[in-house]
Structure formats: C-alpha cells, structure tokens
Design an enzyme around this catalytic site. Structure first.
Site, short mmCIF file in Angstrom:
data_model
loop_
_atom_site.label_atom_id
_atom_site.label_comp_id
_atom_site.label_asym_id
_atom_site.label_seq_id
_atom_site.Cartn_x
_atom_site.Cartn_y
_atom_site.Cartn_z
N HIS A 1 0.82 -1.23 0.00
CA HIS A 1 0.00 0.00 0.00
C HIS A 1 0.85 1.27 0.00
CE1 HIS A 1 -3.65 -2.22 0.57
NE2 HIS A 1 -3.29 -2.71 1.74
N ASP B 1 -2.74 -10.81 -2.08
CA ASP B 1 -3.22 -10.28 -0.80
C ASP B 1 -4.70 -9.89 -0.95
OD1 ASP B 1 -1.99 -8.86 1.90
OD2 ASP B 1 -3.67 -7.71 1.08
N HIS C 1 -6.17 -7.30 -0.11
CA HIS C 1 -6.36 -5.88 -0.43
C HIS C 1 -5.67 -5.52 -1.74
CE1 HIS C 1 -6.56 -6.30 4.02
NE2 HIS C 1 -7.63 -5.54 3.85
N ASP D 1 -4.19 -12.86 4.21
CA ASP D 1 -5.49 -12.37 4.69
C ASP D 1 -6.65 -12.85 3.82
OD1 ASP D 1 -4.37 -10.70 2.80
OD2 ASP D 1 -4.56 -8.86 3.97
ZN LIG Z 1 -3.94 -7.21 2.94
#
Ligand SMILES: [Zn+2]
Length: 345
Positions: free
Chosen positions: A125, A162, A164, A249
């Site tokens: 991120h 991931d 996200h 995750d």
């Molecule tokens: Zn993540």
C-alpha cells in the site's frame, strides 16, 4: 528439488505498536515458529538481510519522504490512521526492503532458484510519498525496480494475491510496460482502488490487471483465475522474473478479510505460479510477505507455499468448495477490459 532461500530475522519483530494492532510482531513469530518446527526448515537456505540504503529506497520513494521517516527514529508516530512507526521502525523498514534486495541478488546470481522474504512491515500500500495501510516502504516495488536497474531485467511479473488491492505497487508501475501487475482482491474494500478499468496508462496501458472479487471466494476460484487470466497473460508477456505479494489475509479465518482460501489453496496457487516460472524463467520466483492476520493461517499458509517452492510439486489439491457463481462474469469482465492488449483474450 529446488533450491529455496528465506529471509528471516528477529529484528523484524522490533517494529511494534504501543497498543493493540493487527500488524504486530506475533504475525512473524507465528511464521518463524511454524517453519522451525516443520521438516521444511532444514531444506531452506537462510539468507541474511541487509539495511537498504537511501538510494535503493529512492528507486520508488521520494527523498523527502525517506528523510521524513528517518527523522522519526527513536520516537513513536502515527503516519496515517492505520500505520504506526515505533522507535526502531525507520531502520526495520529499510531492513525489510534490504532483505528482499538480498533475495533478489541470490536468485538472479543463481545461488537459489526461488525464495520467500518473511519480512515486515509489509509494503504494497505504500505510495512514493506516503505510508499507508500498515506499509512504510513498498518492498516489492523497490525489489522489482532494483532487479531491473541492477541486473537489466526488462520484464517482471508481479502477482499480488493479498486480500487488499496493492495501490502502491499499481501506481509505481502504472505507466511501465516492463512490470506486469496482477492484483486479485476483495472489492469494494480497503483501499478502494483496484477496479477493472484501472489498466495502466501510456506505454503501461494493458500491463495492469485487476481482478476485483466480492467476498467468499475460495481455493477453486483462485485456481480458475490463474488458469484463465494469470497463466495465459504471463505466457504471452514472458517475464524474466516472477514476484509475488503473498498476503495470507485471504485465509478463511482471517479477521480482516472475507475470503475462503484454505492452506491447501495457498499451496495450489503456488504450484500454478511455479509451473509458469519453470516454463518461462528457469523457476525464478520471489515471494514477499504482505498481510495476513490469523496466526494459524500465516504459519500454515507459509509452510504450504514453501513446500511447493522446495519440491516443485505441481499436483493441485484444494478444498471441496466449488467455483463461486459470480466468478465467470468477473473473469469475462477482466478479459473484456484487456482484450485489446493480450492475444489470449
Ligand atoms: Zn492485505
């Protein structure tokens, strides 16, 4: 048998918040304990990390941002609503990036075939001028740029599984046709980006492939995404190195996510990536730890991934849960968004 390296160092536990936070040292402790207690451990080559220098971090980040992070050494600070810095975090964040760089050196030099950087803080991120979503420096983006700059690689594929969307990685290479970026993520969800329509810009148009999913997708779904999208596009792109943002995750028990992937699923998608890497780039593959907040999922997931990396086993075994009803339509939309760029679509 492959020749597999890992980056593992207790200094990564020194990045820690003074309050409860999901991105905590216990995550890596669980992974380190899990692999040390498993027979896989004796088959792994331990590679020492190093502290990346400023010039290396600056392959992706602005000097002004790096200096700002360095200036907080010795204190605690929130960089955004989710991202903390503790006393030693500036140094540990550079050690995370530097661990990955040493793994890149080991793979490109032929010392190992593949490797897994078991590092934190995570990275995908982080933007060039700011921390975001538990991430300080974008480790995988720095690693890919470094491989291109130091070893003159021209084509790298980054696969980000991931939960996200990896906004920082997407933005780092958005106009760059040398880095093909795939992100499979829950959508809409944090950080909000990652739509089908984000396909890259300029010369990089077509080289950014988002696969946004509703929650509830499991092993068979992820396998189908590899068969229908990632594998055919990679075969057309012909990467010289494959890098993976490995987030655990998407594990079915993860407290931050809504996916249904089991430990078998992590092994299965790793097998699929190894098949691509064996066919296209002499097996060269580098995995980097991103998220994952269930300790069992982190440890078991990492063991499954490493098992496939060590053995090269291609047999796919997954949970019995089948293909989700909305997945064919999602795959169709990805292909429609990219059919002007890839012959396989
Ligand atoms: Zn993540």
């Amino acid at each position: 048998m492959k020749n597999t390296g890992i980056i593992m160092d207790n200094r990564y536990l020194e990045h820690k918040a003074a309050f409860h936070h999901p991105e905590n040292p216990q995550r890596l402790e669980a992974i380190y304990k899990g692999i040390k207690e498993n027979e896989i451990f004796e088959k792994l080559l331990l590679i020492e990390p190093r502290i990346a220098d400023k010039e290396e971090i600056a392959l992706i980040h602005d000097y002004q941002y790096i200096d700002e992070i360095e200036s907080y050494a010795g204190s605690q600070k929130m960089l955004d609503a989710d991202t903390y810095l503790s006393e030693r975090s500036p140094e540990i964040a550079r050690l995370a990036a530097g661990g990955l760089l040493n793994l890149v050196d080991a793979v490109i030099s032929g010392r190992i075939t593949n490797g897994f950087a078991l590092i934190r803080p995570p990275g995908h991120h982080a933007e060039k001028d700011r921390a975001m979503g538990f991430c300080i420096y974008n480790n995988i983006a720095i690693g890919a740029r470094y491989a291109m700059a130091r070893y003159c690689l021209e084509r790298i594929a980054i696969i980000d599984w991931d939960l996200h969307h990896g906004n920082g990685t997407q933005n780092a290479f958005y106009a760059d046709p040398g880095v093909l970026y795939f992100s499979i993520h829950q959508y809409p969800h944090y950080p909000g980006t990652g739509a089908f329509s984000e396909i890259g810009t300029g010369k990089g148009e077509g080289f950014n492939i988002n696969i946004p999913l509703s929650s509830g997708h499991g092993d068979a779904d992820y396998c189908l995404i590899f068969d229908e999208i990632i594998s055919p596009v990679c075969r057309e792109f012909q990467p010289q190195l494959i890098m993976v943002s490995a987030g655990f995750d998407i594990y079915f028990m993860d407290p931050l996510g809504g996916m249904q992937v089991t430990e078998k699923g992590f092994g299965a998608i790793t097998s699929k990536i190894i098949s691509i890497a064996d066919d296209l780039c002499a097996g060269n593959l580098i995995c980097v730890l991103e998220g994952g907040y269930n300790l069992e999922g982190l440890a078991q997931g990492t063991i499954e991934v490493l098992n496939k990396m060590v053995t090269g086993e291609k047999k796919i075994e997954i949970s019995e849960r089948g293909i989700s009803s909305d997945l064919p339509e999602i795959i169709k939309k990805v292909k429609q968004s990219h059919k002007g760029y890839w012959k396989c679509f």
